[in-house]
Each structure stands twice: as structure tokens, then as C-alpha cells.
Design a protein around this motif. Structure first.
Motif, mmCIF file in Angstrom:
data_model
loop_
_atom_site.group_PDB
_atom_site.id
_atom_site.type_symbol
_atom_site.label_atom_id
_atom_site.label_comp_id
_atom_site.label_asym_id
_atom_site.label_seq_id
_atom_site.Cartn_x
_atom_site.Cartn_y
_atom_site.Cartn_z
ATOM 1 N N GLY A 14 0.791 -1.223 0.000
ATOM 2 C CA GLY A 14 0.000 0.000 0.000
ATOM 3 C C GLY A 14 0.824 1.274 0.000
ATOM 4 O O GLY A 14 0.396 2.291 -0.518
ATOM 5 N N ILE A 15 1.992 1.241 0.616
ATOM 6 C CA ILE A 15 2.929 2.366 0.574
ATOM 7 C C ILE A 15 4.301 1.792 0.246
ATOM 8 O O ILE A 15 4.543 0.596 0.460
ATOM 9 N N PRO A 16 5.205 2.608 -0.278
ATOM 10 C CA PRO A 16 6.545 2.090 -0.568
ATOM 11 C C PRO A 16 7.153 1.440 0.674
ATOM 12 O O PRO A 16 7.109 1.997 1.764
ATOM 13 N N THR A 17 7.695 0.251 0.490
ATOM 14 C CA THR A 17 8.213 -0.538 1.601
ATOM 15 C C THR A 17 9.622 -1.009 1.271
ATOM 16 O O THR A 17 9.894 -1.439 0.153
ATOM 17 N N TYR A 18 10.488 -0.929 2.271
ATOM 18 C CA TYR A 18 11.882 -1.313 2.091
ATOM 19 C C TYR A 18 12.310 -2.231 3.224
ATOM 20 O O TYR A 18 11.797 -2.144 4.330
ATOM 21 N N PRO A 19 13.298 -3.096 2.977
ATOM 22 C CA PRO A 19 13.857 -3.903 4.060
ATOM 23 C C PRO A 19 14.714 -3.029 4.984
ATOM 24 O O PRO A 19 15.099 -1.916 4.630
ATOM 25 N N PHE A 20 15.022 -3.569 6.131
ATOM 26 C CA PHE A 20 15.834 -2.886 7.134
ATOM 27 C C PHE A 20 17.156 -2.430 6.520
ATOM 28 O O PHE A 20 17.821 -3.186 5.837
ATOM 29 N N ARG A 21 17.515 -1.179 6.743
ATOM 30 C CA ARG A 21 18.754 -0.540 6.280
ATOM 31 C C ARG A 21 18.834 -0.324 4.770
ATOM 32 O O ARG A 21 19.894 -0.006 4.250
ATOM 33 N N LEU A 22 17.751 -0.508 4.041
ATOM 34 C CA LEU A 22 17.787 -0.315 2.590
ATOM 35 C C LEU A 22 16.857 0.796 2.113
ATOM 36 O O LEU A 22 16.539 0.877 0.923
ATOM 37 N N ALA A 23 16.425 1.659 2.988
ATOM 38 C CA ALA A 23 15.572 2.782 2.597
ATOM 39 C C ALA A 23 16.415 3.805 1.831
ATOM 40 O O ALA A 23 17.607 3.973 2.097
ATOM 41 N N PRO A 24 15.825 4.491 0.875
ATOM 42 C CA PRO A 24 16.595 5.482 0.109
ATOM 43 C C PRO A 24 16.960 6.697 0.953
ATOM 44 O O PRO A 24 16.328 6.985 1.971
ATOM 45 N N ASP A 25 17.972 7.404 0.501
ATOM 46 C CA ASP A 25 18.380 8.635 1.182
ATOM 47 C C ASP A 25 17.254 9.656 1.085
ATOM 48 O O ASP A 25 16.482 9.666 0.137
ATOM 49 N N GLY A 26 17.184 10.521 2.063
ATOM 50 C CA GLY A 26 16.160 11.553 2.064
ATOM 51 C C GLY A 26 14.929 11.170 2.862
ATOM 52 O O GLY A 26 14.031 11.988 3.038
ATOM 53 N N LEU A 27 14.858 9.930 3.353
ATOM 54 C CA LEU A 27 13.764 9.483 4.212
ATOM 55 C C LEU A 27 14.329 9.145 5.585
ATOM 56 O O LEU A 27 15.440 8.612 5.688
ATOM 57 N N ALA A 28 13.563 9.428 6.618
ATOM 58 C CA ALA A 28 14.035 9.161 7.975
ATOM 59 C C ALA A 28 12.866 8.785 8.869
ATOM 60 O O ALA A 28 11.725 9.195 8.631
ATOM 61 N N THR A 29 13.163 8.023 9.918
ATOM 62 C CA THR A 29 12.150 7.661 10.919
ATOM 63 C C THR A 29 11.966 8.839 11.873
ATOM 64 O O THR A 29 12.736 9.807 11.854
ATOM 65 N N ARG A 30 10.955 8.751 12.729
ATOM 66 C CA ARG A 30 10.724 9.807 13.717
ATOM 67 C C ARG A 30 11.943 9.992 14.624
ATOM 68 O O ARG A 30 12.319 11.116 14.959
ATOM 69 N N ARG A 31 12.538 8.883 15.036
ATOM 70 C CA ARG A 31 13.712 8.980 15.919
ATOM 71 C C ARG A 31 14.880 9.648 15.206
ATOM 72 O O ARG A 31 15.624 10.432 15.799
ATOM 73 N N GLN A 32 15.073 9.310 13.934
ATOM 74 C CA GLN A 32 16.160 9.926 13.183
ATOM 75 C C GLN A 32 15.900 11.418 12.987
ATOM 76 O O GLN A 32 16.826 12.231 13.073
ATOM 77 N N LEU A 33 14.652 11.776 12.738
ATOM 78 C CA LEU A 33 14.311 13.192 12.616
ATOM 79 C C LEU A 33 14.569 13.917 13.928
ATOM 80 O O LEU A 33 15.146 15.001 13.962
ATOM 81 N N GLU A 44 2.265 13.383 5.705
ATOM 82 C CA GLU A 44 1.865 11.978 5.623
ATOM 83 C C GLU A 44 3.090 11.074 5.593
ATOM 84 O O GLU A 44 4.187 11.498 5.221
ATOM 85 N N VAL A 45 2.892 9.815 5.940
ATOM 86 C CA VAL A 45 3.953 8.820 5.879
ATOM 87 C C VAL A 45 4.326 8.615 4.410
ATOM 88 O O VAL A 45 3.457 8.432 3.555
ATOM 89 N N ALA A 46 5.612 8.670 4.105
ATOM 90 C CA ALA A 46 6.068 8.533 2.725
ATOM 91 C C ALA A 46 6.395 7.085 2.376
ATOM 92 O O ALA A 46 6.231 6.671 1.233
ATOM 93 N N ALA A 47 6.861 6.317 3.353
ATOM 94 C CA ALA A 47 7.256 4.924 3.115
ATOM 95 C C ALA A 47 7.357 4.231 4.471
ATOM 96 O O ALA A 47 7.106 4.831 5.513
ATOM 97 N N GLN A 48 7.721 2.951 4.423
ATOM 98 C CA GLN A 48 7.930 2.205 5.666
ATOM 99 C C GLN A 48 9.081 1.234 5.497
ATOM 100 O O GLN A 48 9.441 0.865 4.388
ATOM 101 N N VAL A 49 9.647 0.849 6.629
ATOM 102 C CA VAL A 49 10.685 -0.169 6.676
ATOM 103 C C VAL A 49 10.107 -1.348 7.435
ATOM 104 O O VAL A 49 9.503 -1.170 8.501
ATOM 105 N N LEU A 50 10.252 -2.546 6.901
ATOM 106 C CA LEU A 50 9.806 -3.762 7.580
ATOM 107 C C LEU A 50 11.003 -4.661 7.823
ATOM 108 O O LEU A 50 11.922 -4.715 7.010
ATOM 109 N N TRP A 51 10.985 -5.390 8.960
ATOM 110 C CA TRP A 51 12.039 -6.350 9.259
ATOM 111 C C TRP A 51 11.516 -7.390 10.231
ATOM 112 O O TRP A 51 10.538 -7.190 10.925
ATOM 113 N N TYR A 52 12.202 -8.535 10.249
ATOM 114 C CA TYR A 52 11.875 -9.609 11.194
ATOM 115 C C TYR A 52 12.593 -9.360 12.507
ATOM 116 O O TYR A 52 13.755 -8.971 12.522
ATOM 117 N N SER A 53 11.924 -9.591 13.610
ATOM 118 C CA SER A 53 12.538 -9.455 14.915
ATOM 119 C C SER A 53 11.897 -10.454 15.862
ATOM 120 O O SER A 53 10.761 -10.273 16.293
#
Length: 129
Positions: A14-33, A44-53
Motif C-alpha cells: 500500500g505504501i513504498p516498503t523497504y527492508p531494514f537498512r535499505l531505505a533510500p536517502d532523504g527518508l528518515a524515521t521519527r527517531r532519526q528526525l 503523511e507517511v512517505a514509506a515504511q521499513v519492515l524487518w523480522y525481529s
């Protein structure tokens, strides 16, 4: 595993999704911001990162974690702490440290599981020591 979360066009999730540590430059999480002194600023949310934990696995749910990403160029500076906000925060933290039983400042945040300071919750152990 990482290929499962690769969806830069958003067709699968539904929104652009990337694996952990593979998000493009120019995007950041709330903590990084926040670490950069920025906030999303209502965008609005531009993309998301998904990972197994397996560390945060809950029974009956898959061990998949997520983090939303926001464009850094649209982020706004963090609002400054006002004296009133600082006073309200100090008052709230004092209330979290004050024992409702004995009324003293415990010097730590009262555990919600006990509902009182450790001294009031376990008086027999305090006298034995």
C-alpha cells in the motif's frame, strides 16, 4: 528474507516498503528526525521499513516490525520547550515518583505493577535488612 519486504512502488503493502537498512536517502524515521532536531510536521507517511525481529514476538502474531519514514526535506524544526511545558513536565515526573501510600519522593518512578514504592510494597523485607 529481505526480498519479501522490497516493494518500492507500494503495490504489495500500500505504501513504498523497504527492508531494514535499505531505505533510500532523504527518508528518515521519527527517531532519526528527532536526533537531527526535526519533526514530521503533519506530513503523511512517505514509506515504511519492515524487518523480522524475534525479540519482540507476541504470541499469535508474526515477528514483523515496522517503522514509518518521512521526507527529511519537508520536516520542520522541533518546537522549543516553553517554561510552562517544562514546569508541567517536572510536575508530571514528580507525581510519577511520589508514593501514594507514604507520600514521599521515592527517587525513582513508582512501578505501576506495585502501585506504591518498594518500601511500602514489601515492608517486611526492609526491616529484615
Amino acid at each position: 528474507m529481505a526480498a519479501r519486504f522490497w516493494d518500492p512502488d507500494g503495490s504489495r503493502y500500500g505504501i513504498p516498503t523497504y527492508p531494514f537498512r535499505l531505505a533510500p536517502d532523504g527518508l528518515a524515521t521519527r527517531r532519526q528526525l528527532r536526533a537531527a532536531g526535526l519533526r514530521p510536521g503533519g506530513q503523511e507517511v512517505a514509506a515504511q521499513v519492515l524487518w523480522y525481529s524475534h525479540r519482540y514476538r507476541r504470541p499469535g502474531t508474526p515477528p514483523i516490525r515496522y517503522a514509518y519514514l518521512y521526507p527529511v526535506d519537508q520536516a520542520l524544526p522541533v518546537r522549543p520547550m516553553t517554561p510552562a511545558k517544562r514546569a508541567a513536565l517536572a510536575k508530571a515526573n514528580t507525581a510519577r515518583r511520589t508514593c501514594p501510600e507514604c507520600g514521599t519522593d521515592a527517587g525513582y518512578v513508582i512501578p505501576t505493577s506495585l502501585g506504591m514504592c518498594v518500601t511500602c510494597a514489601y515492608p517486611e523485607e526492609q526491616h529484615a535488612a
